[in-house]
Write an enzyme that holds these catalytic residues in place. Sequence first.
Site, PDB file in Angstrom:
ATOM      1  N   TYR A 149       2.140   2.874  -3.604  1.00 16.30           N
ATOM      2  CA  TYR A 149       3.446   3.520  -3.441  1.00 16.30           C
ATOM      3  C   TYR A 149       4.591   2.622  -3.889  1.00 16.30           C
ATOM      4  CZ  TYR A 149       3.203   8.174  -1.586  1.00 16.30           C
ATOM      5  OH  TYR A 149       3.051   9.525  -1.462  1.00 16.30           O
ATOM      6  N   LYS A 219     -11.100  -1.733   1.354  1.00 16.89           N
ATOM      7  CA  LYS A 219     -12.016  -2.113   0.277  1.00 16.89           C
ATOM      8  C   LYS A 219     -11.960  -3.649   0.160  1.00 16.89           C
ATOM      9  CE  LYS A 219     -14.577  -0.563  -3.109  1.00 16.89           C
ATOM     10  NZ  LYS A 219     -15.966  -0.466  -2.802  1.00 16.89           N
ATOM     11  N   ASP A 285     -15.739   3.356   0.484  1.00 17.25           N
ATOM     12  CA  ASP A 285     -16.754   4.256  -0.090  1.00 17.25           C
ATOM     13  C   ASP A 285     -17.765   4.677   0.971  1.00 17.25           C
ATOM     14  OD1 ASP A 285     -16.848   1.476  -0.536  1.00 17.25           O
ATOM     15  OD2 ASP A 285     -18.683   1.637  -1.682  1.00 17.25           O
ATOM     16  N   ASP A 309      -4.906   8.388   0.564  1.00 14.44           N
ATOM     17  CA  ASP A 309      -4.703   9.542  -0.300  1.00 14.44           C
ATOM     18  C   ASP A 309      -6.020  10.300  -0.488  1.00 14.44           C
ATOM     19  OD1 ASP A 309      -3.234  11.158  -1.909  1.00 14.44           O
ATOM     20  OD2 ASP A 309      -3.281   9.855  -3.668  1.00 14.44           O
TER      21      ASP A 309
END
Length: 421
Positions: A149, A219, A285, A309
């Site tokens: 962002y 992540k 994931d 998102d």
Amino acid sequence: MAKKVTLEKGRLKVPDKVIIPFIEGDGIGKDITGPTQKIVDAAIQQSYGKKRSIEWMEVLAGEKAFSQTGEWMPQATIDAFQEYIIGIKGPLTTPVGDGIRSLNVALRQTLDLYVCLRPIRWFKGVPSPVRYPSRVDMHIFRENTEDIYAGIEFMTGTPEAIKFRKLLEENFGLDNVRFPDSSSFGVKPVSKEGSERLIRASILYAIERRLPSVTLVHKGNIMKFTEGAFKNWGYQLAEREFPNHTFTWPQFEALKKSQGETAAREALANAEKEGKVIIKDVITDAFLQESLLRPFDHSVIATLNLNGDYISDQLAAMVGGIGISPGANINYQSGYAIFEATHGTAPNIAGTGKANPGSLVLSAAMMLEYMGWEPAAEHIYDALEHTFSKRKVTSDLYALMEGATLLSTEEFANEVIRNIH
Ligand code: NAI
């Protein structure tokens, strides 16, 4: 006479007759805003009679603002959200052209709305692609101001990209860009303060609502100093600020190492029994897979912007799609909050009566909860569930349901209002 919401000693004060600014929105915004307001008014009346009410105050943004004032997001609109603290908005067209920022992003950044909150729950009767939709009850806290962002990007071939590449090579000795001559670059800022305020809000939310866990989704196995740091800062914050209300995964691991697995499992079971919030983490994931296969393992989810998102849309799809998934952008320190439909302006169905007002209606119910008017929100949840379980739906859900009755936006709203009463 209706009054403003105020913030006194860090607490929101909501008068019984309150002024709430709203942006109608473009496209289907016009179709869903009026019906949503009628539903909210009916729920408030059902809960509080004449004692409480909302005076809806329209403020301009998007195409309507542009045609009336020549500006997409007039300063007066931003000032109104600042002055009245709580507001609601329909979807806005993102104007195409150089130098025009997304209107949603402009509002979020100006008011520093650092939490994007998306509750994901299933309503009986709504078609779902998962086997046990009734066990889906998740609350996403997506960081709203950093990460992608921040929008720090340099297009390949521009002087900025060339300068940035030089900076990497000359100042950091980095020569591992595979195709340097044709690379664009992006920078991903993730701060300790930004991560902490988001994670703090998610833990407080879990404590207040007696929810079992907060999962930090990241992540960090690949992006160690941004996403990995997010996870570490989260654990440190929980142990430092909420030692009596949380039990963290590193605490479990430390016990396992010092006293063995059985002792660690016992401590975890005790923490759960005492109603402590379990703080854990999952790689993004793996989370996307786990949330489909074992949604009941996750309750509150705290995550960075880009992960949030993807996660928001997948989880929304699990309980009926964007037509009925609500959202809010909140700054828990200043109190500023804008509740919004999570879908876009749907130009393909605008003005046809096909739009599902569910997303905006549920966002309005979140707003009522935020205002402390929970009984009115409950009326909305019950009435919506009743309407869905009778298979009375708008065209998006009609296409997925057998034996359903097709209603227009207006007819659906009237049915919900009948069920409120
Ligand atoms: P979209 O969400 O408007 O539409 C995607 C698909 O979902 C379309 O087939 C649409 O008909 C359907 N749909 C969306 N909301 C629905 C509802 N309430 N009931 C029934 N069907 C619904 O996304 P799209 O087409 O990518 O974007 C259109 C415009 O909206 C663009 O200008 C985009 O920038 C803007 N937008 C604004 C957002 C906001 O204001 N928060 C969020 C997303 C997009």
